[in-house]
Write a protein that holds these residues in place. Structure first.
Motif, PDB file in Angstrom:
ATOM      1  N   ALA A  56       0.412  -1.221  -0.267  1.00 21.99           N
ATOM      2  CA  ALA A  56      -0.016  -0.041   0.010  1.00 21.99           C
ATOM      3  C   ALA A  56       0.848   1.190  -0.063  1.00 21.99           C
ATOM      4  O   ALA A  56       0.850   2.259  -0.792  1.00 21.99           O
ATOM      5  N   ALA A  57       1.806   1.013   1.069  1.00 20.44           N
ATOM      6  CA  ALA A  57       3.110   2.306   0.770  1.00 20.44           C
ATOM      7  C   ALA A  57       2.856   2.580  -0.372  1.00 20.44           C
ATOM      8  O   ALA A  57       3.899   3.785  -0.519  1.00 20.44           O
ATOM      9  N   THR A  58       3.584   1.450  -1.238  1.00 18.59           N
ATOM     10  CA  THR A  58       4.406   1.529  -3.028  1.00 18.59           C
ATOM     11  C   THR A  58       3.448   1.889  -3.698  1.00 18.59           C
ATOM     12  O   THR A  58       4.029   2.858  -4.183  1.00 18.59           O
ATOM     13  N   ILE A  59       1.900   1.839  -3.330  1.00 13.41           N
ATOM     14  CA  ILE A  59       0.803   2.272  -4.106  1.00 13.41           C
ATOM     15  C   ILE A  59       0.762   3.380  -4.353  1.00 13.41           C
ATOM     16  O   ILE A  59       1.208   4.782  -5.243  1.00 13.41           O
ATOM     17  N   ASN A  60       1.168   4.001  -2.989  1.00 11.83           N
ATOM     18  CA  ASN A  60       0.898   5.279  -2.429  1.00 11.83           C
ATOM     19  C   ASN A  60       1.801   6.382  -2.895  1.00 11.83           C
ATOM     20  O   ASN A  60       1.693   7.837  -3.498  1.00 11.83           O
ATOM     21  N   GLY A  61       2.753   5.874  -3.108  1.00 10.03           N
ATOM     22  CA  GLY A  61       4.188   6.478  -3.155  1.00 10.03           C
ATOM     23  C   GLY A  61       4.144   6.713  -4.827  1.00 10.03           C
ATOM     24  O   GLY A  61       4.615   7.906  -5.001  1.00 10.03           O
ATOM     25  N   ILE A  62       3.860   5.468  -5.678  1.00 11.12           N
ATOM     26  CA  ILE A  62       3.573   5.610  -7.611  1.00 11.12           C
ATOM     27  C   ILE A  62       2.948   6.343  -7.902  1.00 11.12           C
ATOM     28  O   ILE A  62       2.671   7.478  -8.462  1.00 11.12           O
ATOM     29  N   PRO A 357      -9.591   5.379   0.597  1.00 18.49           N
ATOM     30  CA  PRO A 357      -9.030   5.107   2.723  1.00 18.49           C
ATOM     31  C   PRO A 357      -8.756   4.159   2.419  1.00 18.49           C
ATOM     32  O   PRO A 357      -9.993   3.347   1.861  1.00 18.49           O
ATOM     33  N   GLU A 358      -8.131   3.295   3.356  1.00 18.89           N
ATOM     34  CA  GLU A 358      -7.286   2.086   4.052  1.00 18.89           C
ATOM     35  C   GLU A 358      -7.608   1.416   3.014  1.00 18.89           C
ATOM     36  O   GLU A 358      -7.940   0.294   2.978  1.00 18.89           O
ATOM     37  N   LEU A 359      -5.858   1.993   2.232  1.00 19.15           N
ATOM     38  CA  LEU A 359      -5.940   1.440   0.806  1.00 19.15           C
ATOM     39  C   LEU A 359      -5.010  -0.315   1.048  1.00 19.15           C
ATOM     40  O   LEU A 359      -4.300  -0.478   2.286  1.00 19.15           O
ATOM     41  N   LEU A 360      -6.170  -1.583   1.067  1.00 25.65           N
ATOM     42  CA  LEU A 360      -5.409  -2.388   1.485  1.00 25.65           C
ATOM     43  C   LEU A 360      -5.772  -2.956   2.636  1.00 25.65           C
ATOM     44  O   LEU A 360      -5.276  -3.838   3.186  1.00 25.65           O
ATOM     45  N   GLY A 361      -6.736  -2.212   2.844  1.00 20.69           N
ATOM     46  CA  GLY A 361      -7.016  -2.950   4.326  1.00 20.69           C
ATOM     47  C   GLY A 361      -6.434  -1.809   5.281  1.00 20.69           C
ATOM     48  O   GLY A 361      -5.756  -2.738   6.562  1.00 20.69           O
ATOM     49  N   THR A 362      -5.225  -1.077   5.178  1.00 19.63           N
ATOM     50  CA  THR A 362      -4.066  -0.373   5.900  1.00 19.63           C
ATOM     51  C   THR A 362      -4.673   0.848   6.180  1.00 19.63           C
ATOM     52  O   THR A 362      -5.509   1.040   5.229  1.00 19.63           O
ATOM     53  N   PRO A 363      -3.619   1.312   7.092  1.00 21.53           N
ATOM     54  CA  PRO A 363      -3.810   2.493   7.387  1.00 21.53           C
ATOM     55  C   PRO A 363      -3.957   3.539   6.487  1.00 21.53           C
ATOM     56  O   PRO A 363      -3.968   5.254   6.865  1.00 21.53           O
ATOM     57  N   ILE A 364      -3.097   3.088   5.463  1.00 20.26           N
ATOM     58  CA  ILE A 364      -2.642   4.158   4.587  1.00 20.26           C
ATOM     59  C   ILE A 364      -3.962   4.347   3.706  1.00 20.26           C
ATOM     60  O   ILE A 364      -4.543   3.865   3.516  1.00 20.26           O
ATOM     61  N   THR A 365      -4.022   6.350   3.548  1.00 23.58           N
ATOM     62  CA  THR A 365      -4.898   6.605   2.261  1.00 23.58           C
ATOM     63  C   THR A 365      -3.952   7.520   1.045  1.00 23.58           C
ATOM     64  O   THR A 365      -3.135   7.865   1.098  1.00 23.58           O
ATOM     65  N   VAL A 421      10.824   6.722   0.195  1.00 20.78           N
ATOM     66  CA  VAL A 421      10.076   7.287   0.841  1.00 20.78           C
ATOM     67  C   VAL A 421       8.663   6.799   1.762  1.00 20.78           C
ATOM     68  O   VAL A 421       9.393   7.075   3.506  1.00 20.78           O
ATOM     69  N   GLN A 422       7.657   6.396   0.872  1.00 21.28           N
ATOM     70  CA  GLN A 422       6.353   6.301   1.666  1.00 21.28           C
ATOM     71  C   GLN A 422       7.265   5.017   2.645  1.00 21.28           C
ATOM     72  O   GLN A 422       5.864   4.547   3.716  1.00 21.28           O
ATOM     73  N   VAL A 423       7.565   4.158   2.454  1.00 22.05           N
ATOM     74  CA  VAL A 423       7.936   2.925   3.377  1.00 22.05           C
ATOM     75  C   VAL A 423       8.226   2.793   4.724  1.00 22.05           C
ATOM     76  O   VAL A 423       8.698   2.909   5.325  1.00 22.05           O
ATOM     77  N   PHE A 424       9.610   3.587   4.554  1.00 24.39           N
ATOM     78  CA  PHE A 424      10.401   4.155   5.192  1.00 24.39           C
ATOM     79  C   PHE A 424      10.019   5.317   6.302  1.00 24.39           C
ATOM     80  O   PHE A 424       9.788   4.556   7.601  1.00 24.39           O
ATOM     81  N   ILE A 425       8.439   5.777   5.790  1.00 30.70           N
ATOM     82  CA  ILE A 425       7.928   6.815   7.104  1.00 30.70           C
ATOM     83  C   ILE A 425       7.189   5.947   7.684  1.00 30.70           C
ATOM     84  O   ILE A 425       5.636   6.123   8.407  1.00 30.70           O
ATOM     85  N   ASN A 426       6.655   4.933   7.066  1.00 30.80           N
ATOM     86  CA  ASN A 426       5.276   3.326   7.323  1.00 30.80           C
ATOM     87  C   ASN A 426       5.686   2.931   8.017  1.00 30.80           C
ATOM     88  O   ASN A 426       4.582   1.500   7.371  1.00 30.80           O
TER      89      ASN A 426
END
Length: 587
Positions: A56-62, A357-365, A421-426
């Motif tokens: 999810a963090a990777t997708i958000n980063g993309i 919201p809650e991409l792939l069931g995670t807190p990441i939006t 970056v997104q993986v690092f901070i999540n």
């Protein structure tokens, strides 16, 4: 696992960037996939973050990377459209009319116009505006990028109408029990007044360090790109450089104290432009000797980008100065009116958004507001240019096709940089129970520093911006941590948070994806490491100078005025004075 070990492991993604990108001079398109792999492996194997969160963090980063590519495309499209329309010819002639001296031009465009755009939009937009404009005036692409990166320091804390303070620091401190306890124990302190207090401290620190930024820019420019390869040629402009710095930083500091965090960079940049352009036209403090770049035939290959504006290719269609500049006026105006909370446009444009919201069931939006992106503003300015300059459709098509090809070249580097970056901070919430990587790293440094922490606080802020690519995100990550360290060592925690915010602003000079974005708008991809090598020293100056001032302030009550902070700050100022005297004294 002990905190020192976790701190060292957290450092590995950053070390991999430094080794491959800066030391080995690999292009970001090769170095950043390795950094991403290192970060993802640490998150999965050590922090035991679930695969779903990493994905999810990777997708958000993309998605974030795609928005950056869109901004890059818009910025390049505006430059190419102006080149095709003939507007660039008039702009070049106008700056030559103010002063043909390249030192004066870079100060006006990068430092002052860049500060105004930073105050309007933030998030790397000044590089997207100022860097291609400098190239359009005949600057080497490398010189334009370095100048565009170095000035992303003083204005940044109040960029996008104060977002790094009003969103970054505010979010970082809003749920901190220690902050709530401090406010509850005081009869006259509110969260808003605490935020204003931090903002005025930030403005003071920036105003002090920013005094020498224009001088650093011109000195580096003459040293790297001049015929004589000499700092001296830049130092000879010291009077004008300091004048231009103060023309921005004094109104900037006054705005922070009397108007709030939304206005320092906006009004400082605008006031500086008005003052300095008038002064430059009249020759006030302008160096007697005009300085120009070395002959183009002697330029090194890495100085130029694939977007090279040759004077003979710039059309002269008798476009007036006001008409030529009008697309940039449109950009500035739209950025201002769409960023102010007092107007309805910001909420409306942000409301039209793609949100998962809650991409792939995670807190990441995942959230994208396409109308709110600066790239959209640039494209509106492109359309405006097409009509106001009465362009042919074929000319507009040529500009857009060229811009699309350049923007796509940036995609490989950014599609790995931002997900890393997104993986690092999540990286928190894993089965191992460790805090996220940046906090573990900061905890390790704080444990070693003790009472000397103010000397390190700015560097932690800079580290956050280096990794995250944003002063706002750095402040979100570290403001609560910095507040707590300030309380533990027995000093005013507001000053430590201010040092965090200032360091986070300075970190923009060396931030990887900002460098990638700035390089992309002039077709200079693959040389990001070379840029960071040149901007690293200005970052160290800025972080160390403000840290030493902060150390002096917080410890002068108990240690007296002569302490490590005052000694380091005085040494820096003395070194600058001696350097100027040696540079301008005839040998």
């Amino acid at each position: 696992m002990s905190n020192p070990v976790l701190a060292l492991l957290s450092l590995l993604p950053i070390v991999s960037v430094a080794v491959f990108l800066v030391a080995l001079r690999w292009p970001a398109s090769r170095a950043m996939p390795i950094a991403y792999a290192v970060c993802a492996a640490l998150a999965f194997l050590v922090w035991q973050v679930p695969i779903a969160v990493i994905t999810a963090a990777t997708i958000n980063g993309i998605v974030v990377a795609a928005t950056l590519i869109f901004i890059i495309f818009g910025a390049i499209a505006l430059l190419n459209t102006l080149q095709e329309s003939g507007g660039l010819y008039a702009i070049r002639a106008g700056f030559t009319g103010i002063s043909p001296d390249r030192r004066v031009q870079v100060i006006i465009i990068a430092w002052l116009f860049g500060a105004f755009i930073e105050g309007s939009a933030g998030f790397g937009t000044p590089a997207a505006v100022a860097v291609p404009l400098l190239v359009g005036l005949g600057f080497p692409a490398m010189a334009a990028v370095i100048a565009g990166m170095i000035i992303q320091s003083t204005p940044v804390s109040f960029g996008a109408a104060g977002t790094p303070i009003l969103v970054g620091v505010s979010t970082g401190l809003s749920n901190d029990p220690a902050v709530a306890e401090l406010i509850a124990a005081s009869s006259d302190l509110t969260f808003e007044s605490l935020l204003d207090d931090i903002a005025t401290k930030v403005a003071l620190l920036h105003a002090i360090a920013g005094t020498f930024v224009p001088l650093i820019v011109v000195s580096l420019m003459t040293r790297i790109f001049g015929t004589n390869r000499s700092f001296t040629d830049g130092l000879r402009a010291w009077k004008f450089a300091l004048f231009a710095a103060l023309a921005m930083t004094i109104p900037y500091w006054l705005a922070a104290n009397f108007l709030g965090p939304e206005f320092p960079s906006l009004l400082g940049g605008l006031a500086g432009l008005a003052i300095v352009i008038v002064a430059a036209r009249r020759g006030f403090l302008v160096p007697d000797d005009e300085w120009h770049f070395a002959d183009k035939s002697t330029w090194q290959p890495e100085w130029s980008g694939t977007i090279e504006v040759r004077p003979e290719e710039i059309r002269d269609r008798n476009i007036g100065m006001l008409s030529a500049w009008s697309p940039y006026f449109v950009v500035a105006a739209l950025l201002v009116i769409t960023r102010l909370d007092t107007l309805p446009f910001k909420a409306w444009m942000q409301g039209i958004a793609l949100r998962i919201p809650e991409l792939l069931g995670t807190p990441i939006t995942v959230s994208v507001a396409p109308l709110y992106l600066p790239g959209t503003v640039f494209l509106v300015a492109v359309a405006f240019t097409y009509f106001i300059h009465r362009m042919d459709r074929s000319a507009l098509a040529t500009a857009l096709v060229k811009s699309g090809k350049t923007a796509l070249q940036a995609s490989v580097a950014l599609i790995f940089t931002v997900p890393m970056v997104q993986v690092f901070i999540n990286s928190n919430g894993g089965a191992a129970g460790y805090d996220r990587m940046p906090i573990e790293l900061a905890d390790g440094v704080a444990a070693l520093a003790g009472g000397a922490w103010p000397m390190f606080a700015t560097f932690i802020g800079g580290l956050g911006a280096f990794v995250a690519g944003s002063n706002t995100v750095s402040n979100m990550m570290f403001s609560s941590f910095q507040f707590g360290v300030g309380q533990r060592i027995g000093v005013d925690p507001a000053w430590i948070v201010a040092l965090q915010a200032v360091g986070g602003a300075a970190g923009n000079m060396i931030c990887v994806h900002n460098v990638v974005a700035a390089s992309a708008v002039v077709g200079m991809l693959g040389r990001e490491g070379l840029v960071i090598r040149q901007t690293f020293f200005p970052f160290v100056y800025y972080a160390l100078f403000t840290a030493s001032v902060g150390y002096f302030v917080v410890w002068s009550g108990s240690l007296g005025p002569f302490n490590a902070g005052s000694i380091v700050a005085a040494a820096i100022v003395l070194a600058i004075i001696v350097t100027i005297r040696r540079g301008v004294t005839p040998q």
